[in-house]
Design a protein around this motif. Structure first.
Motif: not given
Lengths: 320, 284, 390
Positions: C210-230
């Motif tokens: 995965m090139p840089p133009e997608y990884i920020m969104e991937m990280r944000r998505q994972t962060a969102g999943a951790v957040e919604s796990s609460k």
């Protein structure tokens, strides 16, 4: 047995991938997957195969593709196969790992899957160095070869160790099937892939896959160089089925290893002494594979062909 | 290598220079991007260059697909490897343009289609940012170190020859280049875990098999021409083609090559048992 | 049904009740009992799972990732050096959103080598995207394996979960555990039905370059999943409490906090011992309370802030050190409470498996009390450490 004509038209590894022109790995992957068919799932560890086969959001594979890391091909195949089996799905689980990912960092994981005799097909695409990171020596690098970590220096020239005997290591696991392949022998290639597909348990296909930038050679000669490798004894075509070894192609009189070396910039610096040392290694291997039981050693070498030297232009064309 | 050599030449003239490639995923022969910044004082910026003073294009086939001058400053200049004169090149706007036939210079002097040193000569002529003598010197050293003195000298000669043959003028500005569409999902739109099945977006296919969107003909210097009369339909070319761009037309018992995906490796021609395939220059 | 079993046994029973489908395994003390029990279940025909004897922990997590990507419910367990060895694969599995459940038998990560309880093994994995929770008894160990699968497989989460149980203190200690009936668990935990898997009928590519133009969104998505796990964790805690009568409080649990003036934040089995200490201090008239940090990832900043809002001082227990001075929990708590003015001090104890005694816990409260009164107290306190005075 399938012939070339009977191979299916469908391209399960599509065009538009980003491998180098003349890539031996792309050629081998394409034809292996042609034979294996669409009920196949692949794991590719860190390698050129990941990069040129998938770059988000694009992919060349039209079969399920999985990738996580470098050293875990054997384990990932085991896990995938276990899940498919648990779910009652019939899928050929295949790994496409490089020589670095098999001879070196992935050896343990491969050995685990082999020893457990997991029902998977492990394919090693052997281009004799870490090509994805830019040509560094691996356990599969042949004697004398230049790589960026075995440079041609003033004191030491090229790789000082002979290629690791991976075949014997794999075969020692007493697996149902091990075979060596070369794209330059299409019928032998197709037959072995087909055979491996239909055997249950751990199968290992060892493919000889030239790398144009890594071997510093003309991209048009990818196939030709594999043929020369076989004719010179640098690569041997055989299979071991349930412990029974069988030579599947026996060349005529052994061609000088020099014929093979001179096609490739990575060997062009080799001294006569080094070439001779490599020739002796090849002779030993040749006898091991081709000599009839009880007969004396054969090491008759056809005189080298009048080869064109690798020119300065050639070097420029194929980079430092 | 060209960007680095240019930086070194600039530094040797007492300037400060930074050169860096953009590391893409593509392999040898694929279009690549590199940047050079030159200033009289230390350069702190570590970002890519978006509005350059000069755009150097080593392969004019890119002009068909990429708006190479989109970020170029209005007073800037495009330096293009092309056999055309500037006024015959359509960049979508009228802008300072220099051209040189670097590929023919390279083939003549280096006997290989490697244009990166020749184009530097054109850059020196077009911009005057570095002197041709400084370039020659740094080419000799940089290439000489790695590939031998003779190679260094020949590459320097390529730069000098290009310097002398460079034509400076203005481009035409007729065609309208649409920016290549790219699928750029928001994080909410990203597939979970980045896992993709076959799909279609406004920018084309994504997922398994979607590399078919990636036309790679720009990589090719040569392409195969098959002589139908000679061909015996042994299918070896079809089998060996690493791209899978040779197709069987079963009902006609024929083969067809889709040049969109041919990188010009020449394996088909080399392996043809009846010499039915010839490699010809993809672009002249 | 009540059973008197070890923590490892409770965990294994939990996995069996979840009808796990693939279990790649590798032995490591003090986790080994877990996989041994699973092997027994499989070989006795009590559990229909593929039990894979891998050759390393790295291969365990690799096989787990692949099996999960192919659609199976995957369970394994590890500890200490084993967790460190599979570190790379923790980072591969979470962003790929593979809901594997893997208990960690908390054990010191050498060197120097040791086999006893410390949290420096799991703390090293805190930034991998795995959810992490710490249990205080064998009942909670079993129950949280079950809850972990529900949390992990919830479409809003889809992340791997690591329930941590204290090495030896729980793994090899027997106590009574109420083992739920299979039917009860079957109705609580539906089968795992992921959207995209490795399937030849509908090929997917999972783990593409995965090139840089997608990884920020991937990280944000994972962060969102951790957040919604609460929210999912709280929800599942309530559902579990309703069905089984055991309410663990969700992200955090509190004990006698209603009118508490000072409190300790604890994790794992030290929480259990601390409950008795709180009772004893309360009997003496001291207004002390206890906050049990159950989930370290996601970190319950909001819940903690609320829980400590009326305190005059807070002590934070840590069973590992971040080598910047204090422990990782202390770091996180301080960051969560930014803007609040009460004194917060750190209590390091029990590293390398040293027993955390009631006296030590008493001392923690005593020092926290001093801080509350404005007396001079060290910020970082090494308990029961020769050469240190607390």
């Amino acid at each position: 047995m399938i012939t070339i004509k009977e191979l299916p038209d469908e391209n399960l590894f599509t065009a538009g991938h980003t491998a180098c022109p003349g890539c031996g790995v792309a050629m081998s992957i394409r034809n292996a997957i042609r034979v294996l068919g669409k009920d196949t799932a692949v794991y590719v560890p860190a390698s050129c195969g990941v990069v040129f086969g998938t770059t988000f959001p694009y992919g060349a594979w039209k079969v399920p593709f999985f990738h996580t890391a470098f050293e875990n091909t054997g384990a990932c195949l085991t896990g995938m196969q276990a899940a498919f089996e648990k779910k009652g799905k019939k899928v050929t689980v295949v790994g496409f790992a490089g020589d670095g990912g098999t001879y070196d960092i992935g050896l343990q994981s491969m050995s685990g899957a082999a020893e457990r005799n997991d029902d998977v097909l492990y394919i090693c695409l052997d281009n004799e160095a870490y090509m994805n990171t830019g040509i560094q020596r691996s356990g599969g690098t042949p004697f004398g070869a230049w790589t960026t970590t075995t440079p041609v220096g003033k004191h030491i020239q090229g790789n000082r160790r002979f290629k690791k005997n991976l075949g014997d290591i794999v075969v020692a696991h007493e697996i149902p099937y091990y075979a060596t392949l070369s794209i330059g022998q299409p019928l032998d290639f197709i037959r072995k892939v087909e055979k491996a597909k239909n055997i249950r348990g751990f199968r290992f296909l060892h493919m000889f896959t030239p790398c144009i930038p890594g071997w510093k050679m003309d991209p048009a000669r990818t196939v030709e160089v594999t043929k020369r490798a076989v004719e010179s004894g640098m690569w041997t075509l055989y299979e071991v089925e349930n412990g029974e070894k069988r030579i599947t192609y026996k060349p005529g009189k052994m061609k000088s290893v020099k014929d093979y070396l001179m096609m490739q910039g990575r060997f062009r610096h080799m001294s006569d002494e080094d070439i001779n040392a490599l020739q002796m290694w090849v002779c030993k291997k040749w006898n091991l594979h081709y000599k009839e039981k009880g007969s004396p050693d054969i090491c008759e070498i056809a005189p080298p062909e009048e080869h064109h030297a690798v020119t300065e232009e050639h070097r420029e064309m194929h980079g430092p | 290598m060209a960007a680095q050599t240019l930086a070194e030449a600039a530094v040797n003239e007492g300037n400060y220079a930074v050169a860096f490639p953009f590391f893409g995923a593509e392999r040898r022969g694929a279009p690549v991007l590199a940047f050079t910044r030159i200033d009289s004082k230390k350069i702190f910026s570590k970002t890519q260059v978006y509005n350059p003073d000069c755009v150097v294009v080593l392969d004019d086939s890119l002009l068909d697909t990429i708006d190479v001058v989109s970020g170029l400053k209005p007073e800037g200049i495009a330096v293009i490897n092309s056999k055309e004169r500037p006024e015959d090149i359509d960049l979508g706007k009228i802008i300072n343009t220099a051209t040189v036939n670097a590929i023919s210079i390279a083939l003549e002097i280096l006997k290989a289609p490697i244009t990166n040193t020749a184009i530097l000569g054109a850059f020196a002529k077009a911009t005057g940012v570095v002197k041709i003598e400084s370039l020659e010197e740094s080419i000799k050293r940089k290439f000489g170190e790695k590939l031998g003195e003779k190679t260094g000298e020949r590459n320097a000669l390529a730069a000098r020859t290009a310097y002398e043959k460079t034509i400076i003028g203005k481009s035409r500005g007729i065609k309208k280049l649409e920016a290549r569409k790219q699928w750029l999902p928001t994080y909410q739109e990203m597939p979970v875990g980045g896992s993709l099945i076959e799909g279609k977006t406004d920018a084309g296919l994504i997922g398994p098999g979607s590399f078919i969107e990636n036309k790679v003909s720009g990589w090719a210097t040569y392409r195969p021409l098959r002589d139908r009369e000679k061909c015996v339909m042994c299918l070896l070319c079809w089998f060996y083609c690493p791209e899978g761009t040779i197709h069987r037309i079963s009902n006609r018992g024929d083969l067809m090559t889709n040049y969109d995906y041919c990188k010009g490796c020449g394996v088909c021609a080399n392996e043809c048992p009846v010499d039915a395939i010839k490699m010809v220059r993809a672009r002249v | 049904m009540k059973k008197v079993i070890t923590g490892d046994h409770a965990v294994a029973i939990g996995a069996k009740l979840c009808r796990v489908e693939v279990v790649p395994a590798y032995p490591i003390t003090p986790q080994t009992l877990i996989i041994e029990h699973i092997a027994d279940f499989v070989n006795d025909g009590e559990l229909d799972a593929k039990f894979l004897t891998m050759e390393s922990e790295h291969s365990v997590m690799s096989a787990a990732a692949a099996a999960s990507a192919a659609g199976a419910r995957v369970f394994t367990a590890t500890s200490s050096q084993g967790l460190a060895f599979m570190h790379e694969m923790l980072y591969a599995t979470a962003p790929l959103r593979l809901p594997i459940v893997m208990p960690d038998a908390s054990r010191t990560l050498g060197g120097p080598p040791g086999i006893w309880c410390e949290y420096n093994d799991s703390m090293g994995a805190r930034d991998s995207g795995w959810l992490q929770l710490y249990v205080e008894d064998n009942q909670e160990a079993l129950d949280m394996v079950i809850q972990s699968f529900r949390i992990a497989e919830d479409k809003r989460v889809l992340l791997p979960v690591m329930p941590c149980l204290d090495g030896f203190v729980l793994t090899h200690t027997v106590e009574p555990v109420d083992v739920p009936q299979q039917e009860e668990i079957d109705s609580f935990l539906p089968p795992y039905e992921p959207d995209i898997i490795l399937d030849t009928a509908r090929p997917a590519m999972i783990g593409t370059f995965m090139p840089p133009e997608y990884i920020m969104e991937m990280r944000r998505q994972t962060a969102g999943a951790v957040e919604s796990s609460k929210e999912v964790i709280q929800e599942i805690n309530s559902k579990f409490a309703k069905k089984f009568g055991r309410d663990y409080g969700g992200l955090i649990d509190t004990y006698r906090m209603d009118d508490a003036e000072i409190a300790l934040i604890t994790m794992g089995t030290v929480t259990s011992t601390s409950r008795e200490v709180v009772d004893e201090l309360r009997q003496k008239g001291e207004k002390v309370g206890l906050i049990k940090l159950r989930f370290f990832r996601p970190f319950p900043s909001r819940e903690l802030k609320k829980a400590v809002s009326k305190l005059s001082a807070l002590g934070v227990f840590d069973r590992s050190i971040s080598y910047h001075g204090g422990g990782q929990v202390y770091n996180e708590v301080r960051s969560a409470l930014f803007g609040m003015t009460i004194p917060v001090i750190n209590h390091l104890a029990g590293l390398g498996g040293r027993d955390v005694t009631k006296e030590q816990i008493m001392k923690m409260f005593e020092l926290t009390r001093k801080a509350a009164k404005g007396e001079k107290v060290n910020e970082i306190n090494w308990h029961d450490t020769r050469g240190e005075t607390v």
